[in-house]
Motif scaffolding. Sequence first.
Motif, PDB file in Angstrom:
ATOM      1  N   LEU A 177       0.955  -1.157   0.000  1.00  0.00           N
ATOM      2  CA  LEU A 177      -0.092  -0.079   0.047  1.00  0.00           C
ATOM      3  C   LEU A 177       0.897   1.159  -0.089  1.00  0.00           C
ATOM      4  O   LEU A 177       0.410   2.172  -0.461  1.00  0.00           O
ATOM      5  CB  LEU A 177      -0.761   0.085   1.058  1.00  0.00           C
ATOM      6  CG  LEU A 177      -2.095  -1.152   1.479  1.00  0.00           C
ATOM      7  CD1 LEU A 177      -2.687  -1.162   2.648  1.00  0.00           C
ATOM      8  CD2 LEU A 177      -3.020  -0.890   0.187  1.00  0.00           C
ATOM      9  N   SER A 178       1.901   1.292   0.507  1.00  0.00           N
ATOM     10  CA  SER A 178       2.747   2.472   0.618  1.00  0.00           C
ATOM     11  C   SER A 178       4.330   1.994   0.360  1.00  0.00           C
ATOM     12  O   SER A 178       5.229   2.049   1.315  1.00  0.00           O
ATOM     13  CB  SER A 178       2.599   3.080   2.062  1.00  0.00           C
ATOM     14  OG  SER A 178       3.319   4.236   2.206  1.00  0.00           O
ATOM     15  N   PRO A 179       4.746   1.819  -0.878  1.00  0.00           N
ATOM     16  CA  PRO A 179       5.882   1.110  -1.149  1.00  0.00           C
ATOM     17  C   PRO A 179       7.193   2.103  -0.686  1.00  0.00           C
ATOM     18  O   PRO A 179       6.964   3.208  -0.670  1.00  0.00           O
ATOM     19  CB  PRO A 179       6.000   0.987  -2.501  1.00  0.00           C
ATOM     20  CG  PRO A 179       4.538   0.988  -3.090  1.00  0.00           C
ATOM     21  CD  PRO A 179       4.018   1.761  -2.008  1.00  0.00           C
ATOM     22  N   GLN A 180       8.383   1.510  -0.122  1.00  0.00           N
ATOM     23  CA  GLN A 180       9.476   2.100   0.353  1.00  0.00           C
ATOM     24  C   GLN A 180       9.182   3.387   1.323  1.00  0.00           C
ATOM     25  O   GLN A 180       9.661   4.413   1.475  1.00  0.00           O
ATOM     26  CB  GLN A 180      10.116   2.788  -0.884  1.00  0.00           C
ATOM     27  CG  GLN A 180      10.369   2.276  -2.167  1.00  0.00           C
ATOM     28  CD  GLN A 180      11.420   1.163  -2.008  1.00  0.00           C
ATOM     29  OE1 GLN A 180      12.594   1.468  -1.528  1.00  0.00           O
ATOM     30  NE2 GLN A 180      11.139   0.040  -2.604  1.00  0.00           N
ATOM     31  N   ASP A 181       7.982   3.249   2.272  1.00  0.00           N
ATOM     32  CA  ASP A 181       7.603   4.432   3.251  1.00  0.00           C
ATOM     33  C   ASP A 181       8.589   3.996   4.249  1.00  0.00           C
ATOM     34  O   ASP A 181       8.774   3.257   4.973  1.00  0.00           O
ATOM     35  CB  ASP A 181       6.189   3.772   3.748  1.00  0.00           C
ATOM     36  CG  ASP A 181       5.634   4.975   4.632  1.00  0.00           C
ATOM     37  OD1 ASP A 181       6.282   5.457   5.081  1.00  0.00           O
ATOM     38  OD2 ASP A 181       4.388   4.981   4.488  1.00  0.00           O
ATOM     39  N   PRO A 182       9.308   5.345   4.487  1.00  0.00           N
ATOM     40  CA  PRO A 182      10.349   5.363   5.660  1.00  0.00           C
ATOM     41  C   PRO A 182       9.763   5.036   6.864  1.00  0.00           C
ATOM     42  O   PRO A 182      10.412   4.800   7.966  1.00  0.00           O
ATOM     43  CB  PRO A 182      10.783   6.879   5.774  1.00  0.00           C
ATOM     44  CG  PRO A 182      10.065   7.706   4.680  1.00  0.00           C
ATOM     45  CD  PRO A 182       9.307   6.419   3.832  1.00  0.00           C
ATOM     46  N   LEU A 183       8.630   5.216   7.205  1.00  0.00           N
ATOM     47  CA  LEU A 183       7.618   5.088   8.462  1.00  0.00           C
ATOM     48  C   LEU A 183       7.503   3.557   8.840  1.00  0.00           C
ATOM     49  O   LEU A 183       6.902   3.295   9.826  1.00  0.00           O
ATOM     50  CB  LEU A 183       6.615   6.003   8.728  1.00  0.00           C
ATOM     51  CG  LEU A 183       6.744   7.358   8.729  1.00  0.00           C
ATOM     52  CD1 LEU A 183       5.430   8.065   8.745  1.00  0.00           C
ATOM     53  CD2 LEU A 183       7.476   7.624   9.924  1.00  0.00           C
TER      54      LEU A 183
END
Length: 408
Positions: free
Chosen positions: A232-238
């Motif tokens: 859903l949120s690729p490469q998301d730092p969080l």
Amino acid sequence: MTATDIARHAPSLPLAGRAKDLVGSMIDSSTSLLAAQTHDIVRFAMGSPADEAVPSEEFREIAGTILDASSFTYGATEGEPRLLELLVKYLAGTPDPSSEDRLVITTGGMQGLDLACKLFIDPGDLVVVESPTYTNGSATALSYGAQLLEVPVDDEGMRVDMMQDLVAHHHRPPKAIYTIPTFQNPSGVTMSLERRKALLELAHRWGSVIIDDDPYGLLRFSGQDIPTFQTLSPQDPLLFSVRTFSKILAPGWRVGWVDADPSIRQLLINGKQAMDTCTNVPNQHIVAEYIARGGLDDHLASIRVLYRERKDAMLDSIARHLGDRVTTTNPEGGFFLWLTLAGEFGEIDTRELFEVALADGVAFIPGPALSPGGRFRNALRLCFASSTPERIDEGIKRLAGSLEKMVA
Ligand SMILES: Cc1ncc(COP(=O)(O)O)c(C=O)c1O
């Protein structure tokens, strides 16, 4: 004895303030408690793979050939290069593809949780946890001084819809949100797509890290996959993903991994160096060789069938022996289901039931051990994965007998 009691009984020792927050794990303690029993016990307590679900013959064979000079020395903190390379290749075919710059091999999932808390939690930080939750995870956050906020779980996973109001009482956003989104330990439920999206949105608004602990996601035996946070949120730092081979291969190897933003990889390595230098080298080689031989997908396919049969057997036994005096979740994968006592059993405290049931030859984890605040006194966690259908039936029959004894 609680950590506070221990600290009180050791007044002459210069214990750190944080020692009182080392709360221990009833889940882990049940391993030695059960090992010390001499009578026959049906074991629904530990979240261990079935003996038959561990490819032990192949491991034996690999272990007999794997040792070379590199097995006896220190390894790279980030993980053995061959394992990292094979893991990246393996993950390419899963919902969570990754790359080496995001991965660090850990000593089981527990070390991944410890690293997450080591990097992100300061004393007094608010950390959201599911209620009930895997209390080894919440205990890790506590050991770094977190203030825990329990958010209820229902059939669609964490009540993300309630989170905002619950957080508002604390007048500060959570530093981290600890979730086991798929086949949750201990409830077995899976977070819905809507809630996953809502959770990502809140985490972005607050700048909170999502500690996404998913040891069971590859063990779906019915229903449809739900997109992961990474999808859903690729490469998301969080996003900080904690993974392990413990449930899909064998917990004794103590090999897992974390997948996190490349910008913190060196910090993860530094943090791990202050813990154990590197994960056990021969064990990493054994896992790597197992993956290299290409059998992991077939293995997963076969254990999914086994676990489905066992989950069905447990629900069937519960219906026959306990009927409407209990309610349960109905997991689509993983190891656990959650049983809540109702009707004439509704007032029973499962911590007291534990003692009676242990003597009667069946073990489980009482609900209060799965909530930092000791909630769920009339609920318990059952692991359906490690026993055969026949043993499951025997265990549920014994549990029903113990319950009847308590209301007699
Ligand atoms: C949700 C969850 N996270 C982490 C772990 C720890 O995994 P490991 O045994 O690899 O340390 C477990 C094991 O029971 C678990 O259920």
